[in-house]
Structures are given as C-alpha cells and as structure tokens.
Design an enzyme around this catalytic site. Structure first.
Site, PDB file in Angstrom:
ATOM      1  N   HIS A  84      37.145  52.269  38.924  1.00 44.84           N
ATOM      2  CA  HIS A  84      36.333  53.208  39.706  1.00 44.84           C
ATOM      3  C   HIS A  84      35.062  53.606  38.957  1.00 44.84           C
ATOM      4  O   HIS A  84      33.966  53.590  39.534  1.00 44.84           O
ATOM      5  CB  HIS A  84      37.145  54.451  40.062  1.00 44.84           C
ATOM      6  N   HIS A 240      37.641  49.994  50.163  1.00 43.70           N
ATOM      7  CA  HIS A 240      38.109  50.324  48.815  1.00 43.70           C
ATOM      8  C   HIS A 240      38.368  49.056  47.997  1.00 43.70           C
ATOM      9  O   HIS A 240      38.024  48.984  46.813  1.00 43.70           O
ATOM     10  CB  HIS A 240      39.379  51.169  48.862  1.00 43.70           C
ATOM     11  N   ASP A 244      36.649  48.123  44.454  1.00 43.38           N
ATOM     12  CA  ASP A 244      37.454  47.759  43.284  1.00 43.38           C
ATOM     13  C   ASP A 244      36.977  46.436  42.693  1.00 43.38           C
ATOM     14  O   ASP A 244      36.926  46.272  41.463  1.00 43.38           O
ATOM     15  CB  ASP A 244      38.930  47.619  43.682  1.00 43.38           C
ATOM     16  N   HIS A 267      43.678  43.032  41.462  1.00 40.36           N
ATOM     17  CA  HIS A 267      43.098  43.173  40.125  1.00 40.36           C
ATOM     18  C   HIS A 267      43.350  41.912  39.296  1.00 40.36           C
ATOM     19  O   HIS A 267      42.470  41.448  38.562  1.00 40.36           O
ATOM     20  CB  HIS A 267      43.667  44.411  39.425  1.00 40.36           C
ATOM     21  N   HIS A 336      34.743   5.059  18.024  1.00 38.98           N
ATOM     22  CA  HIS A 336      35.922   5.697  18.610  1.00 38.98           C
ATOM     23  C   HIS A 336      36.062   5.257  20.064  1.00 38.98           C
ATOM     24  O   HIS A 336      35.321   5.689  20.934  1.00 38.98           O
ATOM     25  CB  HIS A 336      35.811   7.221  18.524  1.00 38.98           C
TER      26      HIS A 336
END
Length: 434
Positions: A84, A240, A244, A267, A336
């Site tokens: 927040h 919201h 977030d 999250h 190589h």
C-alpha cells in the site's frame, strides 16, 4: 489524466510526514514516517524500533513472503504488507524516500491507499538533478505463476488491465484498465480497500494473519453480501487488486513503461512478474559500470576478462547485476565443440565469479586501495547448468551476498539468457592483498 510518473523528473519529498495506526496482519500499532532521501538512494524502509535501525531496500531481492501480502526482510528485520505504501510512492513519482517504521508493518488505516497518497501530497516533492531509473519493455512476453497470468507489452507509460474472478455475488468477474498517473491513481485506485471473506478468518488467524483486520479497515464479505460499510465502487475489488500490483511493481526499483494485462493477480504472481520484467526490460537512468570501470576494479584482461558491463549495484552492496555478451569471436569457440559452438561451463562460472568479484571489491575497508586487492574464490557449491549458452546470447548474472565476514563472503548467483535460467551456483570468496 496528466503526467505519468515515467515523465516526471527524479523526485524526493520536500519534508517528512507521519501516519499512525494498526497493521492489518500483525495487529501491531506503528507509526510510519515518509522522509526525504539523497538522490539515488531509492526507496528504503528503516525499522527505527530495532537496534541499529536496520535498512531494508524496497527491491525484489528483499522479498521473503507473499501470502496475502508482500513481506520484505534483511538481516533478520522484517516488514509486512508493504504494497500500500509503495503504490502511493510509485503513483506520485517519488524516487528517493526513507520510510521509517516503529514496528513490523505499516498501519492499514482505512484499508485503502488514499491516506498514504494524501500524506505524500501534503509532504510535497522536490525535483532532483539526476535522471530517474526507467525500465522499458520492448517486446511482449507472458508470465504464469499458479492461477495468476500476465501478458506484458510495450507502452509509453505504465498501464494496467486487470481481471479477477471470485465466486461471490458481489464480485464475480470484474475487469478494469487504468493508466498509472498521479491523478489517475488518486481518482480511480487510491480509495479501493482491501477485502476478505468471513469463512477465511479462522484459518488465516491460525497462520498469524489478519490479526488487525476489522470492518473498519477492510471490505468484509459473508456468503451473501457485505458485513459493514458500503462499497465505494461496485468494482472496488478489481481496483484494489490493480493498486496492489502497482505496489509490488515498485520493487523493480524504477519507473516502468509497459502495458501489463493481469488475470487473477496475486502477490506471488506479481513478484514473479517483477522478476521477469527486471530480466527483460531495457534499463536507463541507473549509472552503470562500463568496461572502463570494470577494468579499474578487476585485474583480468583478454582473453580472461568475461564481464562487459555492470548494470546494477544495490546501494547497500548486497546485490549486483552484470552482463556478458557472447560472440562467435570468443577465442574458446575455436576449440570447444567446433561446428557446434557452446560456451564452456567453467567459463560461464568464471564470468559469474568476476561479477561477484566486483561486488566484493565494494566491501573493502575505507582507506584501502582497490588496486592492491584481488578476489580469490575458495569454493563452489550447488552448481547447476540448465541450458547451453551459444554465440549471440547475452548472459545476465544476478548475484546476492548471503553472508559477509572480514575473511570470507558467500554469494548466490543465477545466470539468465532471455529470462531463462542457464546456470546457478553458490560460491565462497575472499578479498586478499595482491
């Protein structure tokens, strides 16, 4: 909607401002103070209640928890639910700020982002001479983490298109698109409150979560509808989730130019998204160490110098990111696997070690001369080669200091090509006199 954060000059706060309240998960009563910081400091949390006032950079490398909130930690000090305050910092284009806390979690206040936006506006901002750090997405890519799915594409500023789907009569399937500008965030997202369900309360509290939650600081739903105050928007839930996501993307350490399409974001998914963006986005504004500076720090020379550029060193000296460009002109390709050129694994590890050497050279004591020191590697553990490296690849090495003592340091490194892991290892090294 006005200027986006990506178009603003680098900024810090004009003065300090504080807020006080209860943390939604820990239940601890804390005071958060936003204060000015030096140019280039970034966003840094400080636990003023702990001995030594430990600092925790707001970076992806500090993330230690992602269940129902984002947790940051360094050296035993933790901060819960940072999203927040970080969303407000990002939305208002604040690049350098100290966030002091008298406890383990910022106050939840009314459950939205608005109190932090209002406080930062009250503090005011001042422009800085340095350039802001910017991350630009140049090609589309996708990220999947559990149920969370993301599509990321180029855009002139941060734009979010978010979809959520909950089996509840007040939520269901909700979608929204938002340009993350100071005005747009304040009007469309800042007032959206966190939400939860009555049937989850007992299980979450057994885990030590939502200890401070109530109908005064969250939108609470039972099986039929609301428990407590009315919604601020019918789609407050998706708003919201979008806000977030802004907070979690602040952990990139810069301003993001991208369009992020997020389906069922979480999250955990947001952090995985941030990690993918950090490995793919073009970076500007953060002073790198180019090859001239690398030559000043490392004693290696052709053909054994295997670092082309250092693109990032965190201010606390705990993390570094370096680049190795692999070309067909490398001398080792002559012998190589001729006809099927593959970079030798031992040289990939050597390149990683050289990036780590640059990090350790930054830890020599004041008064000691870099040119009189050299890094010796003492051990390698848990080395894994995930896929071959071929001409045309660019290896991005990310190393983090796990333990640092006067005589020896332990680091963990991961190498990526186009966002895919090619190598990982743990290594022990020390800085000694030449």
């Amino acid at each position: 909607m006005g200027s986006s954060p990506s178009n603003l000059p680098r900024r810090t706060l004009a003065r300090s401002v504080s807020l006080e309240g209860v943390g939604i998960h820990t239940g601890a009563r804390t005071r958060v103070t936003f204060g000015p910081a030096e140019s280039g400091a970034g966003v840094v949390f400080r636990r003023t209640d702990l001995e030594g006032t430990p600092r925790i950079p707001a970076r992806l490398s500090s993330v230690t928890g992602v269940e129902r909130r984002t947790v940051l930690a360094r050296d035993g000090a933790e901060i819960h639910t940072v999203e927040h305050v970080l969303a407000a910092v990002y939305a208002l284009g604040v690049d350098d700020v100290t966030i002091d806390l008298t406890g383990p979690e910022p106050p939840v206040l009314d459950g939205s982002f608005r109190p932090f936006v209002d406080a930062l506006r009250e503090a005011g901002t001042v422009d800085e001479a340095a350039e802001p750090v910017q991350l630009t997405v140049t090609e589309p890519f996708t990220v999947t983490e559990g149920e969370a799915r993301y599509l990321v594409g180029p855009a002139p500023q941060l734009r979010l298109s978010v979809m959520i789907d909950f089996p509840h009569p007040l939520i269901g399937r909700q979608m929204g698109s938002y340009d993350v500008t100071p005005e747009g965030f304040a009007e469309q997202l800042a007032g959206a409150r966190t939400f939860g369900f009555v049937h989850e309360v007992e299980a979450l509290r057994k885990k030590g979560l939502i200890v401070g939650a109530s109908v005064e600081n969250a939108v609470v739903l039972d099986d039929q509808g609301l428990v407590g105050s009315a919604l601020r928007w019918p789609d407050e839930f998706v708003r919201h989730k979008a806000a977030d996501l802004v907070g979690d993307l602040t952990l990139l350490g810069g301003r993001l130019k991208a369009h992020v399409v997020a389906e069922k974001p979480s999250h955990r998914g947001n952090v995985a998204l941030g990690q993918a963006i950090s490995r793919r986005a073009a970076l500007a504004g953060r002073p790198p160490l180019d090859i001239r500076h690398v030559l000043d720090v490392l004693p290696h020379r052709y053909p054994m110098l295997l670092v082309d550029r250092i693109v990032e060193i965190e201010a606390d000296g705990r993390r570094i990111v370096g680049i190795k460009n692999v070309t067909i002109n490398e001398p080792f390709f002559q012998g190589h696997f001729p006809g099927h050129p593959v970079m030798p694994g031992v040289l990939i590890i050597e390149a990683m070690a050289q990036v780590g050497g640059v990090l350790l050279m930054g830890h020599i004591r004041a008064g000691e001369e870099e040119r009189e020191k050299v890094v010796y590697f003492m051990s390698l553990d848990n080395v894994k080669f995930r896929r071959p490296v071929v001409p045309g690849d660019q290896i991005r090495f990310e190393l983090e200091l796990m333990q640092h003592k006067e005589r020896a340091s332990r680091m963990r490194g991961v190498g990526y090509v186009d966002g895919h892991v090619v190598v990982e290892a743990e290594m022990m090294a020390r800085v000694v006199d030449k």
